[in-house]
Scaffold this active site. Structure first.
Site, PDB file in Angstrom:
ATOM      1  N   ASP A  26       9.107  15.104  48.830  1.00 42.56           N
ATOM      2  CA  ASP A  26       9.889  15.776  47.780  1.00 42.56           C
ATOM      3  C   ASP A  26      11.167  15.003  47.475  1.00 42.56           C
ATOM      4  OD1 ASP A  26      10.969  17.608  46.040  1.00 42.56           O
ATOM      5  OD2 ASP A  26      11.277  19.189  47.536  1.00 42.56           O
ATOM      6  N   MET A  66      15.899  26.275  50.195  1.00 36.22           N
ATOM      7  CA  MET A  66      17.084  25.527  50.637  1.00 36.22           C
ATOM      8  C   MET A  66      18.210  26.536  50.779  1.00 36.22           C
ATOM      9  SD  MET A  66      16.442  22.260  48.228  1.00 36.22           S
ATOM     10  CE  MET A  66      15.213  23.164  47.323  1.00 36.22           C
ATOM     11  N   MET A 123      11.923  15.378  53.065  1.00 35.66           N
ATOM     12  CA  MET A 123      12.808  15.178  51.910  1.00 35.66           C
ATOM     13  C   MET A 123      13.050  13.684  51.730  1.00 35.66           C
ATOM     14  SD  MET A 123      13.549  18.045  50.410  1.00 35.66           S
ATOM     15  CE  MET A 123      14.551  17.195  49.191  1.00 35.66           C
ATOM     16  N   HIS A 152       5.747  23.769  42.404  1.00 38.05           N
ATOM     17  CA  HIS A 152       6.815  23.728  43.412  1.00 38.05           C
ATOM     18  C   HIS A 152       8.067  24.438  42.899  1.00 38.05           C
ATOM     19  CE1 HIS A 152       8.774  21.829  46.924  1.00 38.05           C
ATOM     20  NE2 HIS A 152       9.837  21.656  46.150  1.00 38.05           N
ATOM     21  N   SER A 200       7.690  20.121  40.008  1.00 36.88           N
ATOM     22  CA  SER A 200       8.849  20.932  40.388  1.00 36.88           C
ATOM     23  C   SER A 200       9.491  21.560  39.162  1.00 36.88           C
ATOM     24  CB  SER A 200       9.874  20.059  41.120  1.00 36.88           C
ATOM     25  OG  SER A 200      11.028  20.826  41.359  1.00 36.88           O
ATOM     26  N   GLY A 208       9.537  16.229  39.901  1.00 35.20           N
ATOM     27  CA  GLY A 208      10.297  17.000  38.923  1.00 35.20           C
ATOM     28  C   GLY A 208      10.604  16.162  37.700  1.00 35.20           C
ATOM     29  N   ASP A 249      11.968  25.580  43.823  1.00 35.44           N
ATOM     30  CA  ASP A 249      13.111  25.279  44.682  1.00 35.44           C
ATOM     31  C   ASP A 249      14.128  26.402  44.631  1.00 35.44           C
ATOM     32  OD1 ASP A 249      12.606  22.520  45.624  1.00 35.44           O
ATOM     33  OD2 ASP A 249      12.603  22.060  43.483  1.00 35.44           O
ATOM     34  N   MET A 303      17.753  27.577  45.910  1.00 35.29           N
ATOM     35  CA  MET A 303      18.999  27.039  46.473  1.00 35.29           C
ATOM     36  C   MET A 303      20.077  28.111  46.466  1.00 35.29           C
ATOM     37  SD  MET A 303      19.080  23.471  44.411  1.00 35.29           S
ATOM     38  CE  MET A 303      17.645  22.396  44.329  1.00 35.29           C
ATOM     39  N   HIS A 343      10.014  26.305  48.209  1.00 33.08           N
ATOM     40  CA  HIS A 343      10.850  25.481  49.096  1.00 33.08           C
ATOM     41  C   HIS A 343      12.230  26.132  49.176  1.00 33.08           C
ATOM     42  CE1 HIS A 343      13.001  21.273  49.447  1.00 33.08           C
ATOM     43  NE2 HIS A 343      13.161  21.995  50.532  1.00 33.08           N
TER      44      HIS A 343
HETATM   45  C1  DX5 Z   1      15.543  18.711  45.441  1.00 34.97           C
HETATM   46  C2  DX5 Z   1      14.310  19.541  45.273  1.00 34.97           C
HETATM   47  C3  DX5 Z   1      13.195  18.846  44.574  1.00 34.97           C
HETATM   48  C4  DX5 Z   1      13.501  18.387  43.174  1.00 34.97           C
HETATM   49  C5  DX5 Z   1      12.799  17.081  43.007  1.00 34.97           C
HETATM   50  O1  DX5 Z   1      16.424  19.343  46.276  1.00 34.97           O
HETATM   51  O2  DX5 Z   1      13.809  19.952  46.536  1.00 34.97           O
HETATM   52  O3  DX5 Z   1      11.991  19.627  44.601  1.00 34.97           O
HETATM   53  O4  DX5 Z   1      13.094  19.269  42.176  1.00 34.97           O
HETATM   54  O5  DX5 Z   1      13.189  16.529  41.813  1.00 34.97           O
HETATM   55  P1  DX5 Z   1      12.888  15.022  41.402  1.00 34.97           P
HETATM   56  O6  DX5 Z   1      11.398  14.849  41.396  1.00 34.97           O
HETATM   57  O7  DX5 Z   1      13.508  14.914  40.065  1.00 34.97           O
HETATM   58  O8  DX5 Z   1      13.541  14.121  42.439  1.00 34.97           O
HETATM   59 ZN    ZN Z   2      11.784  20.940  46.613  1.00 34.99          ZN
END
Ligand code: DX5
Ligand code: ZN
Length: 215
Positions: free
Chosen positions: A174, A67, A136, A32, A7, A196, A34, A36, A65
């Site tokens: 994730d 969000m 999640m 990956h 990530s 991540g 993200d 947001m 992904h």
């Molecule tokens: C959180 C994201 C994840 C995040 C995971 O909302 O969707 O993809 O980057 O991070 P780690 O692996 O640090 O939990």
């Molecule tokens: Zn994610």
């Protein structure tokens, strides 16, 4: 062997090219990303220009992904910046079936993400239409959070649903994934592991990716 999707949220944004090249060298099959919006989740990450720049550097499958609320507004835009897999949240799309069809019509794989409180059985009537189910394992919005244990049960439920419906769907996990829980997640039925902070906070990120990729 699971697909590993590092990530980018946990990468060093001042050295993004270096970190993308590290992912290219590694045994990760996906990357990956993200997105947001500060509305669906209490955080804002990055958008189209950054994803486009990453697409130009990356050799891996672009796993995006979303969000964001009303993700259907941006399906074409994410295709244009290089998304291969586009995942929307169940909780963010009122007309999920239409959204899924629109993603597929753009030639992308379609994923649905479930927040920790959203039960797997709500996927009953859409599971045959999707390519990926993202479970999640933390509350979305931030990296570096603690893995929620109930996720293990949800993987088993998802695998059972996919099997019962004769569907072809990858299960992606994730949040809080690390070499410490990756083997168990894979054994229970996870196909794609997003990681991540476990990758980018390690002294040798590439080794962490490769360790998980050969489980
Ligand atoms: C959180 C994201 C994840 C995040 C995971 O909302 O969707 O993809 O980057 O991070 P780690 O692996 O640090 O939990
Ligand atoms: Zn994610």
């Amino acid at each position: 062997m699971p697909i590993i999707a590092p990530s980018v949220l946990a990468a060093d944004f001042a050295n993004l090219q270096r970190d993308i090249e590290m992912i290219n060298r590694s045994d990760a099959q996906w990357i990956h990303l993200d997105v947001m919006d500060g509305v669906f989740v209490p955080n804002i990450s990055y958008g189209m220009p950054v994803i486009k720049a990453i697409d130009e550097l990356s050799d891996k499958v672009m796993d995006v992904h979303l969000m964001i609320v009303q993700p259907e507004r941006y399906i074409k835009d994410f295709k244009e910046v290089g998304a291969d897999v586009l995942t929307v949240h169940y909780e963010a799309s009122t007309h999920l079936h239409r959204t899924i069809q629109a993603i597929k019509d753009e030639g992308m794989k379609a994923g649905v993400a479930l927040n920790p409180h959203t039960p797997v059985h709500l996927m009953e009537d859409i599971i045959k239409d999707i390519d990926l189910l993202l479970i999640m394992s933390v509350n979305p919005g931030f990296g570096g959070q603690k893995f929620i244990q109930h996720t293990y049960e949800k993987i088993v439920q998802a695998a059972e649903l996919i099997d019962r419906k004769n569907a072809e769907v990858l299960i992606e996990i994730d949040g809080g994934v690390s070499p410490g829980n990756a083997a168990q997640l894979t054994q229970l039925g996870a196909d794609v592991l997003v990681a991540g902070s476990a990758v980018f906070s390690a002294p040798h990120p590439e080794e962490v990716i490769n360790e998980m990729a050969y489980l």
